[in-house]
Write a protein that holds these residues in place. Structure first.
Motif, mmCIF file in Angstrom:
data_model
loop_
_atom_site.group_PDB
_atom_site.id
_atom_site.type_symbol
_atom_site.label_atom_id
_atom_site.label_comp_id
_atom_site.label_asym_id
_atom_site.label_seq_id
_atom_site.Cartn_x
_atom_site.Cartn_y
_atom_site.Cartn_z
ATOM 1 N N THR A 172 -24.442 13.546 -10.041
ATOM 2 C CA THR A 172 -25.083 14.224 -10.572
ATOM 3 C C THR A 172 -25.440 13.952 -12.331
ATOM 4 O OG1 THR A 172 -23.128 15.430 -11.563
ATOM 5 C CG2 THR A 172 -23.980 16.281 -9.353
ATOM 6 N N ARG A 173 -24.855 12.760 -12.674
ATOM 7 C CA ARG A 173 -25.190 12.473 -13.772
ATOM 8 C C ARG A 173 -24.795 13.238 -14.991
ATOM 9 N NH1 ARG A 173 -28.171 8.204 -12.816
ATOM 10 N NH2 ARG A 173 -28.757 7.846 -14.962
ATOM 11 N N ARG A 174 -23.868 13.873 -14.625
ATOM 12 C CA ARG A 174 -23.072 15.062 -15.568
ATOM 13 C C ARG A 174 -21.703 14.756 -15.620
ATOM 14 N NH1 ARG A 174 -25.160 20.566 -16.563
ATOM 15 N NH2 ARG A 174 -25.421 20.044 -18.782
ATOM 16 N N SER A 175 -20.875 14.389 -16.507
ATOM 17 C CA SER A 175 -19.595 14.013 -16.697
ATOM 18 C C SER A 175 -18.613 15.541 -16.733
ATOM 19 C CB SER A 175 -19.161 12.973 -17.616
ATOM 20 O OG SER A 175 -19.530 13.466 -18.801
ATOM 21 N N HIS A 176 -19.450 16.464 -17.376
ATOM 22 C CA HIS A 176 -18.602 17.561 -17.896
ATOM 23 C C HIS A 176 -17.547 17.040 -18.550
ATOM 24 C CE1 HIS A 176 -20.195 20.864 -15.119
ATOM 25 N NE2 HIS A 176 -20.663 19.706 -14.522
ATOM 26 N N THR A 177 -17.865 16.239 -19.566
ATOM 27 C CA THR A 177 -17.093 15.671 -20.535
ATOM 28 C C THR A 177 -17.908 15.536 -22.082
ATOM 29 O OG1 THR A 177 -15.890 14.239 -19.096
ATOM 30 C CG2 THR A 177 -15.540 13.704 -21.409
ATOM 31 N N ILE A 178 -17.149 16.106 -22.913
ATOM 32 C CA ILE A 178 -17.844 16.138 -24.334
ATOM 33 C C ILE A 178 -17.040 15.263 -25.173
ATOM 34 C CG2 ILE A 178 -18.326 17.929 -26.127
ATOM 35 C CD1 ILE A 178 -19.792 18.247 -23.701
ATOM 36 N N GLY A 179 -17.785 14.621 -26.026
ATOM 37 C CA GLY A 179 -17.281 13.782 -27.033
ATOM 38 C C GLY A 179 -17.139 14.480 -28.463
ATOM 39 N N VAL A 180 -15.848 14.408 -28.969
ATOM 40 C CA VAL A 180 -15.491 15.076 -29.998
ATOM 41 C C VAL A 180 -15.261 14.242 -31.178
ATOM 42 C CG1 VAL A 180 -14.293 16.948 -31.186
ATOM 43 C CG2 VAL A 180 -14.845 17.207 -28.746
ATOM 44 N N LEU A 181 -15.805 14.027 -32.273
ATOM 45 C CA LEU A 181 -15.534 13.090 -33.436
ATOM 46 C C LEU A 181 -15.082 13.908 -34.437
ATOM 47 C CD1 LEU A 181 -17.051 11.130 -31.521
ATOM 48 C CD2 LEU A 181 -18.058 10.082 -33.657
ATOM 49 N N ILE A 182 -13.755 13.619 -35.004
ATOM 50 C CA ILE A 182 -13.370 14.095 -36.116
ATOM 51 C C ILE A 182 -12.794 13.199 -37.073
ATOM 52 C CG2 ILE A 182 -12.910 16.348 -35.137
ATOM 53 C CD1 ILE A 182 -9.878 15.443 -34.784
ATOM 54 N N PRO A 183 -12.659 13.141 -38.280
ATOM 55 C CA PRO A 183 -12.037 12.173 -39.213
ATOM 56 C C PRO A 183 -10.677 11.807 -38.890
ATOM 57 C CG PRO A 183 -13.044 14.247 -40.524
ATOM 58 C CD PRO A 183 -12.966 14.601 -38.859
ATOM 59 N N ASP A 184 -9.978 12.956 -38.607
ATOM 60 C CA ASP A 184 -8.244 12.633 -38.463
ATOM 61 C C ASP A 184 -7.689 14.063 -38.129
ATOM 62 O OD1 ASP A 184 -5.897 11.590 -38.373
ATOM 63 O OD2 ASP A 184 -5.593 11.562 -40.697
ATOM 64 N N LEU A 185 -7.075 13.950 -36.740
ATOM 65 C CA LEU A 185 -6.286 14.885 -35.994
ATOM 66 C C LEU A 185 -5.305 15.446 -37.081
ATOM 67 C CD1 LEU A 185 -6.467 16.519 -33.784
ATOM 68 C CD2 LEU A 185 -5.103 14.812 -32.674
ATOM 69 N N ASN A 186 -4.733 14.337 -37.845
ATOM 70 C CA ASN A 186 -3.634 14.553 -38.798
ATOM 71 C C ASN A 186 -3.894 15.501 -39.958
ATOM 72 O OD1 ASN A 186 -1.498 13.256 -37.698
ATOM 73 N ND2 ASN A 186 -2.440 11.483 -38.188
ATOM 74 N N ASN A 187 -5.113 15.831 -40.070
ATOM 75 C CA ASN A 187 -5.468 16.809 -41.194
ATOM 76 C C ASN A 187 -5.239 18.047 -40.581
ATOM 77 O OD1 ASN A 187 -6.951 18.552 -42.655
ATOM 78 N ND2 ASN A 187 -8.274 17.148 -43.432
ATOM 79 N N PRO A 188 -4.529 18.915 -40.962
ATOM 80 C CA PRO A 188 -4.094 20.203 -40.245
ATOM 81 C C PRO A 188 -5.351 21.304 -40.205
ATOM 82 C CG PRO A 188 -2.677 19.886 -42.229
ATOM 83 C CD PRO A 188 -3.679 18.728 -42.123
ATOM 84 N N LEU A 189 -6.405 20.653 -40.751
ATOM 85 C CA LEU A 189 -7.611 21.753 -40.352
ATOM 86 C C LEU A 189 -8.111 21.460 -38.943
ATOM 87 C CD1 LEU A 189 -9.767 23.295 -41.694
ATOM 88 C CD2 LEU A 189 -10.961 21.438 -42.526
ATOM 89 N N PHE A 190 -8.043 20.378 -38.390
ATOM 90 C CA PHE A 190 -8.442 20.187 -37.195
ATOM 91 C C PHE A 190 -7.772 20.493 -35.914
ATOM 92 C CE2 PHE A 190 -10.725 17.103 -39.994
ATOM 93 C CZ PHE A 190 -12.004 17.478 -40.046
ATOM 94 N N PRO A 191 -6.650 20.786 -35.757
ATOM 95 C CA PRO A 191 -5.998 20.786 -34.621
ATOM 96 C C PRO A 191 -6.560 22.340 -34.252
ATOM 97 C CG PRO A 191 -4.358 19.872 -35.822
ATOM 98 C CD PRO A 191 -5.410 20.094 -36.790
ATOM 99 N N PRO A 192 -6.543 23.414 -34.979
ATOM 100 C CA PRO A 192 -6.975 24.545 -34.519
ATOM 101 C C PRO A 192 -8.491 24.737 -34.223
ATOM 102 C CG PRO A 192 -6.296 24.802 -36.944
ATOM 103 C CD PRO A 192 -6.046 23.611 -36.427
ATOM 104 N N ILE A 193 -9.067 23.808 -34.731
ATOM 105 C CA ILE A 193 -10.474 23.717 -34.501
ATOM 106 C C ILE A 193 -10.843 23.102 -33.081
ATOM 107 C CG2 ILE A 193 -12.813 22.553 -35.026
ATOM 108 C CD1 ILE A 193 -12.315 22.927 -37.736
#
Lengths: 356, 356
Positions: free
Chosen positions: B62-83
DNA sequence: ACCGTTGCTGCAATCGTTTGCCCTGAGCCT
DNA sequence: AGGCTCAGGGCAAACGATTGCAGCAACGGT
């Protein structure tokens, strides 16, 4: 205008060879099967076209997805981001990527995520959610998929795992408290159905026994989760018993934070009237007032080591399951101090201080 | 003993139909192409065998992976985990999973991760790393892969994005400070090449202008990153200028934490001698002493909304790019108070207090 | 000169699903 | 009764890579 992706066929055509040959030339493991000359031609062609192999097609054929399923309770717990970073960084070096799944401690959700991952044919699992007995474990093993445990271990050490030496850590904490002069030490133990909760509780008993101290029931509380709320609830419960104590050893930093709240509420100051010690040295825990005395270990390293163990299995390494114990380090900060010479706060409480 | 996976063929055989028919019966969108009777037989067979479709094979076709790429600066920044949790939870509801990539603000690393994800044929990207001008953006668009921006926005609003109304937030912060009586307010602005840094700085200027206050250069510092270290460095720099101010508006909570350190070092107390306000209301920031006054918004919602925007695109929704602005809420905590009546700390400093 | 070996490359099957196309038979209309 | 449509379902070709097998040259040994 989506540009058409360049595929193996195109590379082969440009290099003037059959796709099969191109495939062999591109794969370092099979490169020696083709002449150096053609290998170079293929490599050059691939570079020129900017060829990226289609990972999906490759997975279908090789039955390896180069994907690892990682199950953690909750990414919002500050303990996990560094661990996950460690995992990802190490896995990336070997061309693997991690699929993160949060279970929120919910068995049903855990199963859902696990199945999801299985459908995507992950090559292995890293579990940080393992209860001491976990049906998922046997299931994964039966499916022939390697599993590594992180932070927690299996009942019988039958699985590769990496964890901190929890028992020893808490013994260090207790010994720190007793050397400060504390004798009446309370314990807020974590859930007893996960290895960390159990081992730390054992460490507490061992430490107290070694110091020749008693552990009366009213100075003991069991949290049903490693959460701030439970820490708050448990310390309240202990304070409500009305028997004096001067220090509390919490099952982890989250529980310790809960203790801070309960102390605030009771109008007790830390460390003057009550020392608190945690476990994990979570990020930002040193920014609290007072900064928390706790047991530290490299979270990042837990991740990298777990990845290493898993990669070992994936590349055919068999043999007995290795269990890695990291050594915790006691970080003394402002939340522990010698017990107050003042009359116990319980006396003060009776005289009207301490509020509702 | 790895058990052989059950495949579509097996289901079809058990139901007595051709695999193609089974496929149609299993897919809700094509189910109406087969008779209700056979559809039920297939469904029953699938259930009995515990059939899980092979996601890899499906993706290939189907050429669809049902996968999304998410780029964030750093997971260790507490801002990102909830996002990230918000993203994952919403994506999961539609059968997608997220591949998280940390860039550490490093362009080269960002590109590597991006390519990795492209090779895995992610169906879309969610970027939280976008600089105002970012080559990756045009590249992804050229490849026909939908992109959504999170937390930050593109220069020309050409991409769907979800962010908080930064400018308005900082205006609220400034107005809070002025209403407390502050007039000499410093600003530690974030990096000016990302939209958050820029918009918040603009908000500061707008807020000050609205209050009829000046912004002299010695009360202004630009951080090169949203980090504790930079916050510390910047406030030190402002204090070193030796001109009085009674409050500081930091570009985000991390910078504000850095301010706490600089104040500690200078022997200044917050909020008595200096009010501090942050931005983001990061997890645990309310546990600091004093608890930080800051601007809150639902991080989780940033994630879910970004996911929603992306899913919209993925299911064919075209039209102009939507830019969602969440409204920030001012959370007043202990780090802001009316300016001290005491002689300015700069006077005290001259008289020998305030450390080295 | 002949045969076996070795080194390289091409052929074609395969991984498990989806989907365009065609075939069959039933129903309906005139 | 003949020809139409149309629903239902089978056939086979994809998707893009990997890999066992076989072919084919060149080469060396006797």
């Amino acid at each position: 205008m989506p540009e058409p992706a360049v595929k193996l066929r195109d590379v082969a055509r440009l290099a003037g060879v059959h796709p099969a040959t191109a495939s062999r030339a591109l794969n370092p493991d099979t490169r020696l099967l083709v002449s150096e000359d053609t290998a170079n031609r293929v490599l050059a062609a691939a570079a020129e076209l900017g060829y990226q192999p289609n990972a999906v097609a490759r997975s279908l054929r090789t039955r390896r997805s180069h994907t690892i399923g990682v199950l953690i309770p909750d990414l919002n717990n500050p303990l996990f981001p560094p661990i996950v970073r460690g995992l990802e960084d190490r896995l990336e070096a070997d061309g693997y990527v991690a699929l993160i799944g949060n279970t929120d401690g919910d068995d049903a959700r855990e199963r859902r995520v696990f199945e999801q991952m299985r459908a995507r044919h992950v090559d292995g699992y890293v579990l940080a959610t393992a209860h001491l007995r976990n049906p998922l474990l046997t299931e994964a093993i039966r499916a022939g998929v390697p599993v590594v445990l992180m932070n927690r271990i299996a009942e019988d050490n039958s699985l590769p795992s990496v964890t901190v030496d929890n028992e020893r850590g808490v013994r260090m904490a207790v010994s720190h408290l007793t050397s400060l002069g504390h004798r009446d030490i309370a314990c807020i133990a974590g859930p007893q159905d996960v290895s960390t909760g159990l081992a730390r509780y054992r460490g507490f008993r061992a430490g107290m026994a070694a110091a020749g101290l008693e552990v009366p029931a009213h100075r003991l509380a069991f949290a049903s989760a490693f959460s701030i709320e439970e820490g708050y609830r448990c310390l309240r419960q202990i304070l409500a018993a009305g028997r004096p104590c001067t220090a509390v050893a919490a099952g982890n930093d989250m529980l310790a934070v809960g203790c801070y709240l309960a102390l605030d509420e009771a109008g007790l100051s830390c460390p003057d009237e009550m020392s608190v010690v945690g476990f994990n040295d979570m990020p930002f825990i040193n920014m609290l007032r007072p900064p928390l005395t706790t047991l530290a270990f490299s979270h990042y390293q837990v991740g990298t080591q777990a990845a290493r163990l898993l990669l070992e299995r994936l590349s055919g390494g068999a043999g007995p399951a290795k269990v890695l114990y990291l050594t915790p380090e006691l970080i003394v900060r402002g939340s522990t101090a010698p017990p107050a010479r003042l009359p116990s706060y319980f006396e003060l409480k009776k005289s009207g201080r301490g509020g509702p």
